[in-house]
Design an enzyme around this catalytic site. Sequence first.
Site, mmCIF file in Angstrom:
data_model
loop_
_atom_site.group_PDB
_atom_site.id
_atom_site.type_symbol
_atom_site.label_atom_id
_atom_site.label_comp_id
_atom_site.label_asym_id
_atom_site.label_seq_id
_atom_site.Cartn_x
_atom_site.Cartn_y
_atom_site.Cartn_z
ATOM 1 C CG ASP A 16 49.367 54.614 30.068
ATOM 2 O OD1 ASP A 16 48.733 55.693 30.056
ATOM 3 O OD2 ASP A 16 48.822 53.497 30.095
ATOM 4 N NE ARG A 97 56.232 43.824 31.995
ATOM 5 C CZ ARG A 97 56.357 43.756 30.671
ATOM 6 N NH1 ARG A 97 57.501 43.377 30.126
ATOM 7 N NH2 ARG A 97 55.356 44.062 29.885
ATOM 8 C CG ASP A 126 53.262 43.473 33.041
ATOM 9 O OD1 ASP A 126 53.695 42.331 33.294
ATOM 10 O OD2 ASP A 126 52.825 43.801 31.930
ATOM 11 C CB SER A 177 46.293 46.462 25.699
ATOM 12 O OG SER A 177 47.430 46.262 26.483
HETATM 13 N N1 ARG Z 1 48.440 38.677 30.976
HETATM 14 C C1 ARG Z 1 49.772 38.568 30.562
HETATM 15 C C2 ARG Z 1 50.724 38.517 31.751
HETATM 16 O O1 ARG Z 1 50.313 38.870 32.807
HETATM 17 C C3 ARG Z 1 50.179 39.605 29.580
HETATM 18 C C4 ARG Z 1 49.838 41.017 29.872
HETATM 19 C C5 ARG Z 1 50.573 41.884 28.938
HETATM 20 N N2 ARG Z 1 50.023 43.133 28.641
HETATM 21 C C6 ARG Z 1 49.243 43.421 27.566
HETATM 22 N N3 ARG Z 1 49.104 44.665 27.293
HETATM 23 N N4 ARG Z 1 48.663 42.530 26.845
HETATM 24 O O2 ARG Z 1 51.852 38.097 31.653
#
Ligand code: ARG
Length: 405
Positions: A16, A97, A126, A177
């Site tokens: 992406d 982040r 994110d 993912s």
């Molecule tokens: N749900 C978790 C968060 O919001 C992790 C998301 C991370 N992304 C992934 N591709 N698993 O912090």
Amino acid sequence: MKSLNKVVLAYSGGVDTSVCIPYLKNEYGIENVIAFAADLGQGDELALIRQKALDAGASESLVGDLIKPFIENFAFQAIRANALYEGRYPLSTALARPLIAESLVSVARELGAEAVAHGCTAKGNDQVRFDLAIGSLAPELKVLTPARQWAMSREETIAYGEKYGVSAPVSKKSPYSIDLNLLGRSIEAGPLEDPFVAPSEEVFAMTASIKDAPDEPQDIEIGFESGNPVSIDGIALDPVSLIRKANLLAGKHGFGRIDMIENRVVGIKSREIYETPGLLLLIRAHQELESLTLSADVLRTKVKLEMEWADLVYQGLWFSPLKEALDGFFDRTQIDVNGSVKIRLHKGNAMIIGRKSNTSLYIENMATYGSDDNFNHKSAEGFIYIWGLPSRLWSLAKLRKNLKN
Ligand code: ARG
């Protein structure tokens, strides 16, 4: 929209964010896309990632070593806050982040870019974290979000990229993912979308399975100063080394796996698997030391505010007045959180087996049942008489009323 000259893109090397480069150039008419990749201890080959951005058409490709600030200013703050979103997730992804956003903003300012960009999609947390953090730090900067706008399927995205020098993922595509950094791994999607399906062993990389964990328990001791972990087994370690060591120890014994349904900011529930061995271990130990060193009322108040803090960080409000105010409160509580905690690691467990502190509030001749007991036993009766008075009066009043009827 008047086309922009220069944009700094948060770059991970994934499909992406790679496709974002030609997309920003072609569809947004941007001349210079500058890729910025953050090293958060994820263990990726950053030289390769740097080159990948150039191959995809980036005019510059930068790598920022953020490991030290990530651990010192973000992870340690989370440990002091005992931060567990919905009681379980230690925010390993969420904490990264605001730091990436902060770096994007400073690179954009340094290079005179008019906008920053990220490759987050529309359903995740994110995007919220990036957009809010950038908005707080640099309200004047535009945030471009190509992956949130394009209506391409996974296959179409890959095909679009291939036209412009983004190679399709080489390995057989994993159905998962995965987000990772030094604090842990977050795994979702694929077969895990069925909340009843057990995660297969292949999703884990930092923690041993119970079956493979050593049969013998291992006792370790974690030392803290003012709420910050500073040593393991009596050996002083800098913050980054300490997290690495905690990851290895806890991971070897299979501690730190989480399988949960969580509530995302955008309102949907999602199934997440986490492995955050070191961070979870340090939070456990820290909580334990606080139980010895903080007064009952401070502890109770802090526990409530910890939930608030975790919600704020999860929901993208790292740079916000409430988060800052809570940090002020937490910092004050941590002055006397000194000492060490003994933990037994064994087959997926981290059992607390001891704690000690020079600033302990535990007074032995108050707690003891032995002969050197200093507690005034006579005062107990009067205390209980007054403590129970409201409920006795309440009961009496009810009785009287029932007699009258
Ligand atoms: N749900 C978790 C968060 O919001 C992790 C998301 C991370 N992304 C992934 N591709 N698993 O912090």
